[in-house]
Scaffold this active site. Structure first.
Site, mmCIF file in Angstrom:
data_model
loop_
_atom_site.group_PDB
_atom_site.id
_atom_site.type_symbol
_atom_site.label_atom_id
_atom_site.label_comp_id
_atom_site.label_asym_id
_atom_site.label_seq_id
_atom_site.Cartn_x
_atom_site.Cartn_y
_atom_site.Cartn_z
ATOM 1 N N TYR A 27 -4.110 0.264 2.621
ATOM 2 C CA TYR A 27 -4.622 1.030 1.478
ATOM 3 C C TYR A 27 -3.640 0.900 0.327
ATOM 4 C CZ TYR A 27 -6.223 4.975 -1.385
ATOM 5 O OH TYR A 27 -6.673 5.760 -2.416
ATOM 6 N N ASP A 41 3.562 -3.236 -1.361
ATOM 7 C CA ASP A 41 3.175 -1.887 -1.728
ATOM 8 C C ASP A 41 4.017 -0.935 -0.879
ATOM 9 O OD1 ASP A 41 2.135 0.569 -2.135
ATOM 10 O OD2 ASP A 41 0.033 -0.018 -1.891
ATOM 11 N N LYS A 60 4.932 8.355 -4.058
ATOM 12 C CA LYS A 60 5.237 9.379 -3.045
ATOM 13 C C LYS A 60 6.679 9.904 -3.138
ATOM 14 C CE LYS A 60 1.163 8.513 -0.431
ATOM 15 N NZ LYS A 60 0.443 7.302 -0.105
HETATM 16 C C1 LIG Z 1 -0.653 6.709 -1.032
HETATM 17 C C2 LIG Z 1 -0.674 5.253 -1.222
HETATM 18 C C3 LIG Z 1 -1.161 4.670 -2.406
HETATM 19 C C4 LIG Z 1 -1.842 5.471 -3.478
HETATM 20 O O1 LIG Z 1 -1.012 6.385 -4.099
HETATM 21 P P1 LIG Z 1 -1.668 7.594 -4.939
HETATM 22 O O2 LIG Z 1 -0.499 8.260 -5.546
HETATM 23 O O3 LIG Z 1 -2.424 8.415 -3.954
HETATM 24 O O4 LIG Z 1 -2.586 6.969 -5.945
HETATM 25 C C5 LIG Z 1 -1.025 3.315 -2.571
HETATM 26 N N1 LIG Z 1 -0.456 2.559 -1.622
HETATM 27 C C6 LIG Z 1 0.016 3.074 -0.469
HETATM 28 C C7 LIG Z 1 0.661 2.178 0.529
HETATM 29 C C8 LIG Z 1 -0.084 4.439 -0.231
HETATM 30 O O5 LIG Z 1 0.337 4.933 0.935
#
Ligand SMILES: *Cc1c(COP(=O)(O)O)cnc(C)c1O
Length: 431
Positions: A144, A239, A267
């Site tokens: 994701y 990511d 995060k």
């Molecule tokens: C949480 C997450 C996102 C999205 O971040 P948001 O702040 O919710 O838009 C993107 N990539 C990874 C790997 C994530 O865990």
């Protein structure tokens, strides 16, 4: 079962908010029942509006590595707030945060701050497409990367939890440009490059997958992606929105010693406020406006309150022994769960890395989304419900990672393990 106040609030919420929640992962659709509405957090606990206290392993889905309502964060954010909440002009603190990030992550020379992980990965993708002049991207099933159009194809997290194959509203013309391969399948990635090598702008990957449960990269997988990107002139995008400062100081790229071209963060770096970032080599980042022609902007980017909370978080994480402490908590938890699952005769596998962990109701090891989907959902639901009733708050989905914070003590972990005995016994009764 959620209490009376939570149930009332959920009814009210559903009248004015789709599904009663502001992010689909917060719903209890996959596990059944009503989500508890949270009134406050304290260290490793959250307390709901009915006064029930839970040991929390969600941690706001990753940011709260210091725990809830950490006094240092409250002080730092409060002090920033007293000077004003937003200026839309440069501040010293955002320079400090950028310096700290570039210092901590081997692959960062320059970094742009944004407000969410979605923005970070969406912008990194635009940069990859902009500099290569290519349109296709390669992503991995069950990873994701936020909810930008190109990245919702075969996505993990809530998309996986709710079993949504591909989202309506993403034009087919856009979805077509996203190539998918199974996570940890280097041969499939190679095949994709053999077929579309001169059209692939970038490969985006969670270096440790955390949105289909927690899945570690097999030895050589990340290195292989690095090699393919080099050979075909594509950019490798890690990511690390979840893994950055969660699995290690400097993230998975430091832990596994593979350098991406671009990195996404979020995060943890916001300390519980909306802050995220993307960065990479200077020559790449200088292609972004105002230095270069690729456009990306944000009214609240580098917000001073969020930056203050992020800086405080990172300074605390920089202290020696922090990641060992997080890992030993996660180890105590996952080992304890595995032992109790075995005693209950339940097929179970679990992994952890730094302050991040996951488990599946299947013998494992689990290396990809297909395998993650083989895990027993009825057992997960049973286990989840029993744990929640016993005051342990896990993500309401079998396709999410769990998190320990520095505020989790041995006592709370042991209490969690004690609660798991009855929960595994219940899980053992279903198929
Ligand atoms: C949480 C997450 C996102 C999205 O971040 P948001 O702040 O919710 O838009 C993107 N990539 C990874 C790997 C994530 O865990």
């Amino acid at each position: 079962m959620a209490g009376k106040r939570s149930s009332e609030l959920f009814e009210r919420a559903k009248r004015v908010i789709p599904g009663g929640v502001n992010s689909p992962v917060r719903a209890f659709k996959a596990v059944g029942g009503t989500p508890p509405f949270i009134e406050r957090g304290e260290g490793c606990r959250v307390i709901d509006v009915d006064g029930k206290s839970y040991i929390d392993y969600v941690g706001s889905w990753g940011p709260l590595i210091l725990g809830h309502a950490d006094p240092g964060i409250l002080r730092a954010a409060g002090a920033a707030m007293l000077r004003g909440t937003s200026f839309g002009a440069p501040t010293e603190a955002e320079v400090e945060l950028a310096e700290l990030l570039c210092d901590a992550l081997p692959a960062l020379e320059k970094v742009r701050q944004v407000s969410s992980g979605t923005e970070a990965s969406m912008s990194a993708l635009r940069l990859a497409r902009g500099v290569t002049g290519r349109s296709r991207i390669l992503k991995f099933e069950g990873c994701y990367h936020g909810h930008a159009d190109s990245l919702l194809v075969g996505a993990g997290s809530g998309v996986a939890t709710l079993g949504i194959p591909g989202s309506p509203g993403v034009p087919e013309a856009v979805a077509k440009l996203t190539i998918q391969a199974p996570f940890n399948d280097a041969a499939a990635a190679e095949t994709a490059f053999e077929r579309w090598g001169d059209e692939i702008a970038g490969v985006i990957v969670e270096p440790v997958a955390g949105n289909m449960g927690c899945i570690l990269p097999l030895p050589g997988f990340l290195e292989k992606l690095r090699g393919l990107c080099d050979r075909y002139g594509a950019l490798l995008i890690f990511d690390e929105v979840m893994t950055g400062f969660r699995v290690a100081w400097g993230g998975a790229q430091r832990l596994y010693d593979v350098a991406p071209d671009l990195t996404c963060l979020g995060k943890v770096i916001g300390g519980g406020f909306p802050a995220a970032a993307y960065g990479g080599r200077a020559e790449l980042m200088d292609q972004m406006a105002p230095e270069g022609p690729i456009y990306q902007a944000g009214t609240l980017s580098g917000n001073p309150v969020a930056v203050a909370a992020g800086l405080e978080t990172l300074r605390r994480l920089e202290e020696p022994g922090v990641y060992d402490a997080l890992a030993s908590k996660a180890q105590r938890l996952t080992q304890g769960l595995a032992e109790r699952a075995r005693k209950a005769g339940v097929d179970f596998s679990t992994v952890f890395v730094g302050g991040m962990f996951g488990f599946f109701f299947q013998p494992g090891p689990v290396h990809c989304f297909e395998a993650a989907k083989q895990a027993s959902q009825p057992r997960f639901r049973e286990f989840f419900a029993a744990m929640l009733a016993a005051g342990v708050y896990l993500a309401p989905s079998a396709f999410e990672a769990g998190f320990v914070s520095l505020a989790h003590g041995e006592d709370e972990i042991d209490a969690t393990l004690a609660a798991s005995e009855a929960a595994f016994a219940r899980a053992a009764e279903v198929g």
